[in-house]
Design a protein around this motif. Structure first.
Motif, PDB file in Angstrom:
ATOM      1  N   GLY A 482       0.850  -1.189   0.000  1.00 52.92           N
ATOM      2  CA  GLY A 482       0.000   0.000   0.000  1.00 52.92           C
ATOM      3  C   GLY A 482       0.884   1.236   0.000  1.00 52.92           C
ATOM      4  O   GLY A 482       2.111   1.145   0.052  1.00 52.92           O
ATOM      5  N   THR A 677       3.861  -0.270  -6.887  1.00 50.72           N
ATOM      6  CA  THR A 677       3.132   0.626  -5.997  1.00 50.72           C
ATOM      7  C   THR A 677       2.794   1.941  -6.702  1.00 50.72           C
ATOM      8  O   THR A 677       1.903   2.662  -6.262  1.00 50.72           O
ATOM      9  N   MET A 680      -0.787   2.231  -7.744  1.00 47.85           N
ATOM     10  CA  MET A 680      -1.708   2.748  -6.718  1.00 47.85           C
ATOM     11  C   MET A 680      -1.680   4.280  -6.661  1.00 47.85           C
ATOM     12  O   MET A 680      -2.721   4.931  -6.531  1.00 47.85           O
ATOM     13  N   PHE A 809      -5.837   0.271  -0.656  1.00 50.12           N
ATOM     14  CA  PHE A 809      -4.402   0.362  -0.958  1.00 50.12           C
ATOM     15  C   PHE A 809      -3.624   1.353  -0.091  1.00 50.12           C
ATOM     16  O   PHE A 809      -2.533   1.777  -0.441  1.00 50.12           O
ATOM     17  N   THR A 810      -4.185   1.707   1.050  1.00 51.57           N
ATOM     18  CA  THR A 810      -3.426   2.528   1.987  1.00 51.57           C
ATOM     19  C   THR A 810      -2.415   1.649   2.732  1.00 51.57           C
ATOM     20  O   THR A 810      -2.710   0.494   3.085  1.00 51.57           O
ATOM     21  N   SER A 811      -1.230   2.198   2.986  1.00 50.97           N
ATOM     22  CA  SER A 811      -0.237   1.447   3.756  1.00 50.97           C
ATOM     23  C   SER A 811      -0.692   1.289   5.214  1.00 50.97           C
ATOM     24  O   SER A 811      -0.147   0.440   5.929  1.00 50.97           O
ATOM     25  N   CYS A 814      -1.904  -2.171   5.319  1.00 49.89           N
ATOM     26  CA  CYS A 814      -0.773  -3.116   5.354  1.00 49.89           C
ATOM     27  C   CYS A 814      -0.238  -3.250   6.761  1.00 49.89           C
ATOM     28  O   CYS A 814      -0.012  -4.357   7.252  1.00 49.89           O
TER      29      CYS A 814
END
Ligand code: Z57
Length: 838
Positions: A482, A677, A680, A809-811, A814
């Protein structure tokens, strides 16, 4: 020495606690103070660099108070911490991020304006911290942002390279590498000259008997000192400020050896010093390639040994039993680069702390997690046994013992499979013998993860297949990558972020990205679409200006902007893109002026660095520039096609480029890009993408819907057969691609010989990356892109819909997955109002 202030005197400290600025006047005061005292300048001698420095120092002071309190809080609560070991942290600029994360950018903007500066110009003075190559290093930076934002007690550990990734210049169409002098002035780091570790190299191992027990003692041949430099990592909208600790190498025992110096041996004294400093001198500029150089192995051990010493020292302060180590410490290995940490911890526990082997090994394996980032064979780390033996004699013994016990257990479980032992051995029985670092990382960790679903499936069925049999499937897991929406939306695209906030009930979406789904109900809103389109256009105008300023080429911002920015690599297939561009050029040339008038104008934008030793990647850059040189001045073509290569692609350029893209290219040969990445980043900024069924593209498609992405090309499961057919069957080249090759060979884009190897790779050498197999599908799909773009209203709707579905897809997601599935750690609640109390 006890450095803590005794209780009776603490009252004075509390009375004098530092208060940070909160408004414009407070900020201005701090800037003026730093200009006049720290920088020793004045209003008669204050340029933009001085304004940048003073602003940074003002924010740094603020961060450091939060940083101190965060550390005090974490120490006091004494809960489990995460240590993220990465040889790369591709941070980019710090000031803009710090201002936004602490929520005072507006204050700074107004303050700077009153003092005579535009904040955009001030921010641009900062040099990127470019301590990484590409995706792997940027992922580490996004993870630090999320760890702090989510209030996890976490430290990053890395190397403080004197030179980060080189600066790229394009001269006569070729890449030229220039050193990156980023440390000239860096207000964001704190040297900790009191935090040092002596690191050993070379020498031999002696056995000693102490109290009836035989222990191994490593007598070093060389000692180098590691000095800590700390970089504060502010979370967004939280007081949590975590630490990134970077190690710098120095000759041990002072500047240089005065013994030698005084006895007249100046040269060897200076040479010792230089040899020590060389360790942290430069980042290896390879992405997805390992070249097995001794200095690289020295870097790895230096960094890993210093970090582990630091972690163990911190653990020991709590006076717990060693068995509690995994309850207090989770260490994540970002790729195999820090794998020696497994061996080093085993060495500390057995040789220094005197634990039994099995007990120590249980602690070690419970502590580590390993993330794999690639299946490309040329990127998998292997070190010659002889080199490890020479540099780290005790570690090689331990590796042999780890391997012995591991193979014994495998033999027991698979008594009839002799070949299994050969296949899974940590030592490859080749000439010379090699240590397989990925296998060592698997054996020494409790979890192994890939970085996107397809990739995690691939590692289980290909390179690590045997290990799934040995350990069972539960040791292997997936954490899809993400990105942080703070940098990649709020900071990079402030106008879009603001528009989104106006439809999503404020800025909460920056901390819970799933809230973007509220956008979907506004897709039909005409006014909203119009504002959206205006923002995209303004971002394209800004990029067009940058293109004009840096290349001299004028591009029309009303054109379709088609962007491929990432490291240059054959597997990422920039060659497919540029061959497609040539195909478009030839089609336009073959048209009558009337037909041309109906065509959609396009700007093909490339950017990215080639590893200095990667000859083919450099040829690809040269072809792109050569095509640009011809196409951009062709009067038949005009605005219908421009080809741009942007010099020195880096994080801060990405922040300008991503918001300005209409379509971006993520076109790796299926099965080769672990995740990707930038795909994204582009979708999150309201661009559509064209891509193969590879890495995270697949999950992006699942989230945003098939009708909002342009997929093409062969599937990963067919790649092996196609390659086999190229080599053993008759290999015919796509006829359109053949025409492109013929045109290059005619000399249309300069000396054909320059590009003959690129063509031969497809025609004669088996087309390993399937450029010809995917060419037709690629060209057809680009025609669909053109058609779709003609309907601007529909296009914008697709963009809005896509953004609304990007929450996954935000870190932050993750990090929560890592915390839950791998680290078993929890965030530390913070009381925003308590200052001294924990
Ligand atoms: C690197 O940037 C990546 C993998 C590596 O093994 C090395 Br070495 C460097 C990249 C992958 O290529 C990307 O697909 C992935 O998105 C990124 O790592 C982060 O996981």
């Amino acid at each position: 020495v006890e450095a803590s202030i005794p209780e009776p005197q603490r009252e004075a400290w509390k009375r004098n606690q530092i208060t940070s600025f909160t408004d414009k006047d407070g900020f201005e005061k701090e800037v003026v103070r730093h200009v006049e005292t720290t920088l020793a300048r004045s209003m008669f001698n204050c340029d933009e660099i001085a304004a940048y420095s003073a602003t940074s120092l003002a924010f740094r002071d603020r961060l450091i108070t939060h940083w101190n309190r965060t550390q005090q809080r974490q120490t006091y609560r004494d809960t489990k911490r995460v240590y993220y070991l990465s040889l790369e942290f591709l941070m980019g600029r710090a000031l803009d991020n710090a201002m936004l994360n602490v929520g005072l950018k507006n204050v700074a903007q107004d303050g700077l304006a009153e003092l005579g500066f535009r904040i955009e110009d001030v921010v641009k003075q900062e040099h990127d911290a470019a301590l990484g190559n590409g995706g792997l290093g940027r992922l580490a930076a996004c993870f630090l942002d999320s760890l702090a934002t989510l209030n996890f007690p976490a430290w990053g550990y890395g190397l403080r390279y004197r030179y980060g990734i080189f600066k790229q210049e394009i001269i006569d169409g070729y890449q030229v590498e220039v050193p990156d002098y980023w440390l000239d002035f860096n207000p964001w780091e704190f040297p900790r000259h009191d935090v040092t570790v002596d690191i050993q190299f070379f020498g031999q191992v002696n056995k000693k008997t102490v109290g009836g027990k035989t222990i191994s003692v490593w007598e070093a041949g060389e000692i180098v000192q590691a000095v800590a430099y700390d970089v504060p990592i502010p979370g967004y909208d939280t007081p949590t400020t975590n630490n990134l600790r970077l190690w710098s190498s120095k000759a041990s025992g002072g500047e240089f050896d005065f013994q030698k110096f005084n006895s007249g041996d100046y040269e060897s004294s200076v040479a010792d010093q230089q040899r020590a400093e060389t360790i942290s001198a430069v980042l290896y500029p390879n992405d997805n390639l390992e070249r097995g150089k001794e200095l690289r192995l020295k870097q790895q051990y230096f960094w890993v040994a210093a970090s582990l010493y630091d972690i163990v020292r911190r653990f020991k302060k709590s006076r717990r039993s060693w068995n509690e180590f995994p309850d207090q410490v989770a260490i994540q290995l970002n790729d195999t680069h820090p794998t020696l940490a497994i061996v080093e911890l085993q060495r500390i526990l057995v040789d220094i702390e005197g634990l039994e082997w099995d007990n120590a090994w249980e602690i070690v394996t419970s502590t580590f997690g390993y993330t794999n980032h690639t299946v490309l064979p040329e990127a998998l780390e292997k070190w010659p046994v002889g080199l490890v033996q020479h540099l780290l004699p005790r570690h090689l013994q331990i590796i042999y013992d780890i391997n012995l016990f591991f193979l014994q257990s495998v033999e027991k479980a698979f008594p009839d499979d002799r070949d299994m032992l050969r296949r899974v051995s940590i030592i490859e029985e080749s000439q010379p013998k090699m240590v397989r670092m990925a296998f060592l990382a698997i054996v020494g960790s409790h979890k192994v993860n890939g970085v996107a679903e397809l990739h995690s499936d691939l590692i289980k069925t290909t390179i690590f297949k045997d290990f799934v049999e040995i350990y069972g499937p539960d040791k292997f897991t997936n954490v899809t990558n993400g990105i942080t929406p703070r940098r990649w939306l709020h900071q990079a695209n402030p106008r879009l972020s603001e528009l989104i906030a106006s439809k999503c009930g404020g800025n909460d979406f920056l901390k819970d990205l799933t809230l973007l789904n509220q956008l979907e109900k506004h897709v039909e809103d005409k006014q909203f679409r119009k504002e959206w389109a205006e923002i995209k256009y303004a971002n394209k105008v800004r990029l067009a200006k940058h293109i004009k300023d840096t290349t001299g080429v004028v591009v029309n911002p009303a054109s379709l902007f088609d962007v491929q920015v990432k490291r240059i690599h054959e597997y990422k297939r920039q060659q497919l893109n540029i061959f497609g561009v040539i195909h478009r050029y030839l089609s336009l040339k073959a048209m009558t002026p009337d037909q041309r008038k109906k065509q959609l104008p396009r700007v093909s934008i490339f950017g990215g660095k080639a590893a200095p030793g990667y000859w083919m990647a450099k040829q690809i850059i040269h072809l792109i520039n050569s095509v640009g040189a011809v196409v951009n001045k062709d009067e038949d073509i005009g605005d219908l096609l421009k080809v741009i290569f942007l010099e020195d692609y880096n994080v801060s350029k990405a922040e300008m480029i991503c918001p300005a893209s209409d379509i971006s290219e993520h076109i790796s040969t299926a099965g080769t890009e672990a995740s990707g990445t930038s795909n994204m980043k582009f979708v999150l900024n309201g661009g559509l993408i064209i891509g193969t069924c590879d890495g995270a593209n697949i999950e992006i498609t699942r989230e945003i819907g098939e009708s909002n992405i342009f997929l093409f090309g062969n599937l990963s499961e067919d790649v092996e057969d196609l390659r086999h057919a190229h080599t053993y069957g008759s290999h015919t080249i796509d006829s359109d691609l053949d025409k492109v090759f013929n045109e290059i060979e005619k000399g249309t884009f300069g000396t054909p010989h320059d590009f003959s190897a690129m063509i031969a790779a497809v025609r004669q050498h088996g087309d390993y990356y399937l450029v010809s197999d995917d060419f037709h599908s690629y060209i057809e799909t680009h025609q669909l892109v053109d058609e779709a773009y003609r309907n601007q209203d529909e296009w914008i709707a697709k963009c809005i819909t896509s953004v609304s579905r990007m929450g996954f897809f935000t870190s932050d997601r993750c990090i929560n997955e890592y915390a839950e599935e791998i680290w078993n750690v929890e965030p530390l609640a913070v009381d925003r109002h308590s200052i001294w109390g924990p």
